[in-house]
Write a protein that holds these residues in place. Structure first.
Motif, PDB file in Angstrom:
ATOM      1  N   VAL A  76       0.835  -1.203   0.000  1.00 20.59           N
ATOM      2  CA  VAL A  76       0.000   0.000   0.000  1.00 20.59           C
ATOM      3  C   VAL A  76       0.870   1.254   0.000  1.00 20.59           C
ATOM      4  O   VAL A  76       0.629   2.194  -0.755  1.00 20.59           O
ATOM      5  N   GLU A 129      -4.772  -0.948   4.336  1.00 22.35           N
ATOM      6  CA  GLU A 129      -5.376   0.324   3.923  1.00 22.35           C
ATOM      7  C   GLU A 129      -6.007   1.021   5.121  1.00 22.35           C
ATOM      8  O   GLU A 129      -5.827   2.232   5.318  1.00 22.35           O
ATOM      9  N   ARG A 130      -6.753   0.283   5.910  1.00 25.41           N
ATOM     10  CA  ARG A 130      -7.471   0.876   7.036  1.00 25.41           C
ATOM     11  C   ARG A 130      -6.530   1.346   8.137  1.00 25.41           C
ATOM     12  O   ARG A 130      -6.723   2.418   8.709  1.00 25.41           O
ATOM     13  N   ASP A 151      -4.811   4.462   7.099  1.00 26.15           N
ATOM     14  CA  ASP A 151      -5.757   5.579   7.178  1.00 26.15           C
ATOM     15  C   ASP A 151      -5.873   6.079   8.612  1.00 26.15           C
ATOM     16  O   ASP A 151      -5.928   7.287   8.858  1.00 26.15           O
ATOM     17  N   GLU A 194      -4.653  -6.863   2.716  1.00 21.75           N
ATOM     18  CA  GLU A 194      -4.636  -5.638   1.911  1.00 21.75           C
ATOM     19  C   GLU A 194      -5.634  -4.617   2.444  1.00 21.75           C
ATOM     20  O   GLU A 194      -5.315  -3.423   2.550  1.00 21.75           O
ATOM     21  N   VAL A 195      -6.834  -5.077   2.787  1.00 17.81           N
ATOM     22  CA  VAL A 195      -7.851  -4.160   3.337  1.00 17.81           C
ATOM     23  C   VAL A 195      -7.417  -3.673   4.713  1.00 17.81           C
ATOM     24  O   VAL A 195      -7.553  -2.486   5.043  1.00 17.81           O
ATOM     25  N   ARG A 227       1.485   4.804  -2.767  1.00 18.02           N
ATOM     26  CA  ARG A 227       1.143   6.176  -2.408  1.00 18.02           C
ATOM     27  C   ARG A 227       2.114   7.144  -3.082  1.00 18.02           C
ATOM     28  O   ARG A 227       3.341   6.994  -2.948  1.00 18.02           O
TER      29      ARG A 227
END
Length: 232
Positions: free
Chosen positions: A26, A205-206, A209, A201-202, A30
């Motif tokens: 991830v 991302e979280r 964040d 992967e999720v 960016r």
């Protein structure tokens, strides 16, 4: 990662694990992340978070490059010690397993912060994030069991909370936080999880964040993957 400067540098420790690998992926995608440096036992011969000399040596090698790391993500940790999974009762307690769990899940991250904090910039935003677990919350414990893992993560939370106070004295914009990733589908949870919250992967991302949205005023906190604060 809007809270970080353009061309920020990231360091991921435990990068060869399921979640660590996903975090690297991830970050590499960016636009404002110019470098992702990976450290793991698999990729760095001899590196071991239970051996302080290898942690110190890794930090010294990185320091020689003169680069500061705006984000240090610690993705290390273990649920099983050898063939021993989480204990379901007091009768299953093994003192050697308990000590080893503490060494990996609490002492290891503490030593990482001890040696790698010098690589974080003195001014400007920086973050040291480590993986904890909701089961490390004493206030949220309603089921019991899992003694060694719970205790080691509770110890980790206390260490990081205390360290955040010290780190802020020299790096007022730095954030030191503990993160609960949920039940992620990785080798760590294989055989113990009844269901999964999300894929690596999720989860990556979280968690990134949450890091992005955590201000210096909230340093020392314990947060879930959705940004909610977890009771100690």
């Amino acid at each position: 990662m809007q809270s970080f400067k353009d061309s920020f540098h990231a360091l991921v420790i435990g990068a060869s694990g399921g979640l660590g690998e996903a975090v690297c992926g991830v970050l590499s995608g960016r636009e404002n992340c110019s470098a992702v440096v990976r450290i793991s036992r698999r990729e760095n011969d001899g590196f071991d978070i239970t051996d302080e000399s290898t942690i110190r040596d890794a930090a010294l090698r990185l320091a020689e490059g003169g680069r500061a790391y705006d984000l240090i993500f610690d993705a290390t940790g273990t649920l099983k010690i050898g063939e021993n999974g989480p204990e379901k009762s007091l009768s299953a307690l093994d003192p050697e397993v308990m000590v080893e769990s503490y060494r990996i899940n609490a002492v290891g991250p503490a030593l990482l912060l001890k040696h790698f904090v010098a690589l974080m910039p003195r001014s400007g935003r920086s973050v040291f994030a480590t993986l904890s677990a909701r089961v490390g919350s004493i206030g949220d414990n309603r089921l019991g069991g899992w003694y060694s893992y719970r205790a080691s993560k509770a110890a980790l939370n206390q260490i990081m909370h205390s360290a955040s106070i010290e780190v802020a004295r020299k790096r007022p914009e730095a954030v030191v936080i503990c993160l609960h990733p949920g039940t992620v589908e990785t080798s760590l949870t294989k055989g113990t999880a009844r269901s999964y919250t999300h894929t690596p992967e999720v989860a990556a991302e979280r968690l990134l964040d949450v890091i992005d949205r955590t201000a210096p005023e909230r340093t020392g906190g314990f947060f879930a993957y959705d940004g909610s604060e977890i009771v100690w």
